[in-house]
Every structure is written in C-alpha cells, then in structure tokens.
Design a protein around this motif. Structure first.
Motif, PDB file in Angstrom:
ATOM      1  N   MET A   1       0.677  -0.901   0.105  1.00  0.00           N
ATOM      2  CA  MET A   1      -0.044  -0.196   0.087  1.00  0.00           C
ATOM      3  C   MET A   1       0.690   1.070   0.069  1.00  0.00           C
ATOM      4  N   ALA A   2       0.556   2.297  -0.673  1.00  0.00           N
ATOM      5  CA  ALA A   2       1.623   3.587  -0.477  1.00  0.00           C
ATOM      6  C   ALA A   2       1.039   4.440   0.032  1.00  0.00           C
TER       7      ALA A   2
ATOM      8  N   PHE B   1      -0.053 -13.252   5.917  1.00  0.00           N
ATOM      9  CA  PHE B   1      -0.775 -14.273   5.456  1.00  0.00           C
ATOM     10  C   PHE B   1      -1.819 -13.814   4.024  1.00  0.00           C
ATOM     11  N   ALA B   2      -2.657 -12.295   4.836  1.00  0.00           N
ATOM     12  CA  ALA B   2      -3.316 -11.548   3.866  1.00  0.00           C
ATOM     13  C   ALA B   2      -2.321 -12.420   2.443  1.00  0.00           C
ATOM     14  N   HIS B   3      -1.162 -11.039   2.118  1.00  0.00           N
ATOM     15  CA  HIS B   3      -0.928 -10.171   0.544  1.00  0.00           C
ATOM     16  C   HIS B   3      -1.126 -11.652   0.068  1.00  0.00           C
ATOM     17  N   PRO B   4      -0.908 -13.198  -0.114  1.00  0.00           N
ATOM     18  CA  PRO B   4       0.065 -13.785  -0.692  1.00  0.00           C
ATOM     19  C   PRO B   4      -1.850 -14.841  -1.603  1.00  0.00           C
ATOM     20  N   ILE B   5      -3.064 -14.090  -0.762  1.00  0.00           N
ATOM     21  CA  ILE B   5      -4.177 -14.747  -0.259  1.00  0.00           C
ATOM     22  C   ILE B   5      -4.875 -13.533  -1.380  1.00  0.00           C
TER      23      ILE B   5
ATOM     24  N   SER C   1      -8.230  -0.976   1.654  1.00  0.00           N
ATOM     25  CA  SER C   1      -7.106  -0.305   0.878  1.00  0.00           C
ATOM     26  C   SER C   1      -5.978  -1.127   0.083  1.00  0.00           C
ATOM     27  N   SER C   2      -5.848  -2.238   1.000  1.00  0.00           N
ATOM     28  CA  SER C   2      -4.716  -3.022   0.704  1.00  0.00           C
ATOM     29  C   SER C   2      -5.157  -3.962   0.335  1.00  0.00           C
ATOM     30  N   TYR C   3      -6.232  -4.261   0.106  1.00  0.00           N
ATOM     31  CA  TYR C   3      -6.486  -6.322  -0.260  1.00  0.00           C
ATOM     32  C   TYR C   3      -8.092  -5.659  -1.821  1.00  0.00           C
TER      33      TYR C   3
END
Length: 516
Positions: free
Chosen positions: A1-2, A274-278, A386-388
């Motif tokens: 995220m920026a 764990f959230a970024h890979p999914i 915002s991130s996901y």
C-alpha cells in the motif's frame, strides 16, 4: 500500500465518537470458542493427545496458573448447556473449532473415531434446533501430537494430511455447515509456536521455523480451499475463508516519516504475511518482507534467504483462496523507531522487521499485550479495504480480558467502543464489514495464560467439578445488542464511575494530523 494512503488512514482517526448506533440490514452477530479451550475430555472417547496436552502436562511451569485443558469448561459433556447460553444471547451464529485429534486419533484418515464424529453431529444438531448457524474452524492450534512428532507445520507432508482431514470434515459435516474457516490466526501458529516459545509446540526455531511453517500452512490452506470449491461447494453451497489476526501498528509520532514507513512495514510483516499471498493481485509474500529477510539472511552469512518465495504454481494456487477476509483483532501497538526490538532474537521475524515497538498506548486489560485502542481497529479496517481491493470482511474474533468480575463494565465498554468504530468505517468509509464475533462465550483455558485471564460472557468456576457457568453483566449487553441490532444505551451498562460513551484515554500524539 502506498505510504500516502497509510498516512491518510492515520489522519482519519477519531476518538470513538458514536456517530451511528444502528447496524446495517443483514449484519450478523456471533460468539466464538475453540475446542481445546472448552471441551476437556482430553483422553476419553477415543481422543488422542494434541500439542497443548503435551505442553501443559510435560512443561506445566509454562502455563501461568498451572492449569491445563484436561477438563477445561467440560463442554464435551455440557455442550447442550453451551447451546442454551448461545440461544439466550440471541446470536446468529456460533464459531467453534473441530478437534483434529478427537476425529482422527492418529492424525491421519486411517482411523476415524466414531465418538468424535458423533459428538460434533450432536452439537450441530443442537445448534440447528435453536436456529443458530455454525461457523466452523478446521484448525485452531491443537495439532495431534502424532503429526507434531513428524515435524508438524515445518513438514511439507502436512499439506496432504490437512487436505485429508479437511476432506473428512467436508464429507461428514458439510451438509450441516455452510461456513468454514481453514486456519485460525496463522501468525500465532507459525511465529509463536515455531519461531518462539509462546505457543505449543514451543519450537524455538526463531527466524527459520516460522517461515517453514508459513510455507506449509498457506499451501495447506489453498489445497483445502480448492478441495471444497471443486468437490463440495457445488452440492453443499457453503463458503470458506481464512481468519488472520493482527495487532495494528501505528507510529508513535505520525509526523515522523521514518516511523510512518516502519509502521507500514510492521503491518505487512504481521497481517500481510498471510493476507498478501491470498488477497492481492500479485500474490506471494509482501515485497518489503521478501527484501528485509533476504538482506538480513545475507548479513548472517547465509547463501539464500530464510524466507523461501513461492514458485509460479503456488503463487497462483494460493491467490484468491478465501471467500471473505476473516479478521481477529484485539489491540494496537506503536512503532517508536528503527532498529532491533529489545525482545528480538537473532535471527527472528521480529528482527527482520527492523523496528522498535511499544505497548504504551490506550487503556489496560488483564492481558499485558492487550491495550484498549478502538481507533486502531478502525484504521486496520480502512487499511484492509485499501490494501486488499475492498474485500468483504467478517470480524471473527474481538474481545477483552479481565480477572473475572461479574460486573464487567470494562468488557462492555470495550465492545461498545470497538463496535462504534465498526459502524464508523461501515457508514463513513464504505468498509464491507458483514458480521462480528465476540471472544468468547465463557471463561476458558487461555493457552499459556491458563485461567488467569478471563475473556468470557459467562464466568466459569474451575474449582467446582461441575464447572458452573454464571452470566456476567455483558451477557445482557450483548443480548440487547443482538435483539435490537443497535448499540445499547441502557444506563445499567454504564460503569458508575466512568460513563460508557466517554472518549478513551489520550493516545500520546497519535491523533495529530501528519505533516507529510
């Protein structure tokens, strides 16, 4: 995220002002428990030993009050009473977990325990009689010891074992369960159990075992998801997700650019791990995590990074494997600057972050790590939106610890303030929070804290073999909330000394608008 987005989120902080009180149509409320924490019956009716049985029996000094889960709340025998308590609370759903070692004593599908299967069918039927939906977690930390003896989550073979276990559960119970969670709090499983001594099996392979665990766990999650999606969803019409926990990290001085940057790094290491890979288009681990661990590994003289990246197959296989984003959240901590945290071992996940943290923020609870910071919850939710890519979110755990008082005004205020922040982000920021799960139904075995910290709506007297449950004042608060779908304003829920809706304690200068 920026970085600019992160700064903007911090600038939106408010002091828990209740602009809204009514929850949207369709919003659901539930309560959570976990099998090892409440069931007891640790070695009867065919159940085998799990890693928490082993730890509490062989290293009792690691449990704060010397207790264990042998009897816990005796829910194996008193599940009908639990269901009556749930019915009185008026919840829409009950989140509980299945005990792998109760269903599969060897950990493998070569022996299915009929008593374990019967127990969960009976529980599911009792819930159905009260029109309470089950939200079922496949793994909530209680790995069969037989599988731990083979290396546990550091062993890639666990991908197959977990898939087989999932297959049994989907096949046996899927007609009665429409909502599944694969793993509860993967950070706690990997970092606290394989990278530290905080959780069973207490493998202190700091900076190494934690990353081996995450590699296996994310692949096992993906295989379970695809199994359900392809084989069972067409006929069972359910949904499946993962439940990710996170402390939310904020800069102690939001005008300090370095602290702001490090707070984003810490959130990527904790939640993004764990959230970024999914949940991202790119998949794989967060870039800053890959970079930091690689640099640290090089400095340690290693030929390659301690964090092994996923190949193209697994990157694609893991991406998108959750119908919702499940979030467990309790507290916020602060970033005070760069450097090596005083608690960091070498090597370690904590050292890899490269930041120093503090818990000196917000109000107190009975747990040292749990600071009461409602605005941090709102910021985490905004950050996830915002991130996901604006995911639908279920709050799968949120709760407060005290020492067991029946007039638990602190718990009521915690729920009220954190629920206020959920309403704020729903109505003001458009965050898609669809449901809320309070931790927990009753005082239970809180892992290494034993029964010394109490999170329950119902007090449990563990000195009495009958394990009587006594409702606390928070029971009536939550019952009114579920009945009206609105934050209760009843004076009986207000602490005589402190008004329920007063602002929380000042958070240093956290709420100042950043100058960047």
């Amino acid at each position: 995220m920026a970085l600019t987005t992160f700064v903007g989120i911090l600038a939106l902080c408010q002091l828990g002002v209740a602009h809204y009180s009514k929850f949207p149509e369709g919003f659901t409320f539930g309560v959570a428990t976990a099998s090892h924490q409440i069931e007891g019956a640790w070695n009867v009716s065919g159940k085998s030993e799990n890693v928490w049985d082993r730890l509490s029996h062989t290293r009792p000094e690691m449990i704060a009050d010397g207790t264990n889960g042998d009897i816990a709340c005796d829910s194996y025998n008193r599940y009908r009473e639990d269901v009556e308590e749930l019915s009185y609370l008026g919840v829409d759903f009950y989140r509980f977990s299945l005990s792998w070692s109760r269903l599969l004593p060897t950990g493998r599908v070569d022996h299915i325990n009929p008593d374990g299967v019967r127990y969960y069918h009976d529980l599911l039927d009792a819930l159905a009689e009260k029109n309470i939906e089950p939200l079922v977690t496949l793994f909530h930390w209680d790995l069969p010891q037989t599988l731990q003896d083979l290396g546990g989550w550091a062993n890639p073979k666990m991908i197959d074992y977990f898939r087989d276990y999932s297959d049994l559960c989907f096949k046996e119970f899927g007609g009665k369960i429409k909502s599944w969670i694969t793993f509860n709090e993967p950070y706690e499983i990997c970092e606290d159990a394989y990278g530290d001594l905080k959780k069973a099996p207490a493998i202190d392979s700091h900076g190494v075992g934690c990353y081996l665990c995450s590699d296996t766990l994310l692949k096992a999650h993906a295989e379970s998801y695809h199994l359900y999606n392809e084989t069972y969803r067409p006929t069972q019409n359910g949904r499946i997700m993962i439940s990710i926990n996170s402390i939310w990290y904020e800069p102690s001085d939001p005008a300090n650019v370095e602290q702001v940057t490090l707070a984003e790094v810490a959130n990527q290491f904790k939640f993004g791990w764990f959230a970024h890979p999914i949940f991202t288009e790119q998949g794989g681990y967060p870039a800053v995590m890959i970079e930091n661990v690689a640099q640290q590994s090089l400095a340690e003289g290693l030929p390659k990074s301690r964090l092994e990246q996923f190949d193209d197959y697994w990157t694609q296989r893991i991406k998108g494997t959750s119908d919702f984003l499940g979030i467990n959240h309790y507290t916020t901590h602060l970033i005070t600057g760069p450097g090596v945290d005083p608690l960091a071992k070498s090597p370690s996940w904590l050292k890899d972050i490269g930041a120093v943290t503090t818990m000196e923020v917000g109000g107190d609870s009975a747990s040292e790590w749990l600071r009461v910071v409602p605005t941090g919850f709102a910021n985490l939710l905004r950050w996830c939106k915002s991130s996901y890519n604006d995911p639908p979110i279920y709050i799968t755990e949120n709760g407060f610890s005290d020492l067991g008082t029946l007039e638990d005004y602190g718990r009521i205020k915690y729920f009220n303030d954190y629920l206020t922040e959920i309403l704020n982000v729903i109505y003001e920021d458009g965050v898609k929070v669809l449901g809320y799960t309070a931790w927990t139904l009753m005082d239970n075995f809180e892992w290494r804290a034993g029964f010394s910290e109490r999170f329950g709506f119902y007090h449990v007297d563990i000195t009495d073999p009958a394990r009587p449950r006594t409702p606390k004042l928070s029971v009536e608060y939550y019952r009114q909330l579920t009945a009206t779908r609105e934050l209760p304003q009843d004076d009986r829920f207000k602490d005589p000394a402190v008004r329920l809706c007063s602002p929380p304690p000042p958070m240093s200068n956290l709420l100042l608008k950043p100058s960047i």
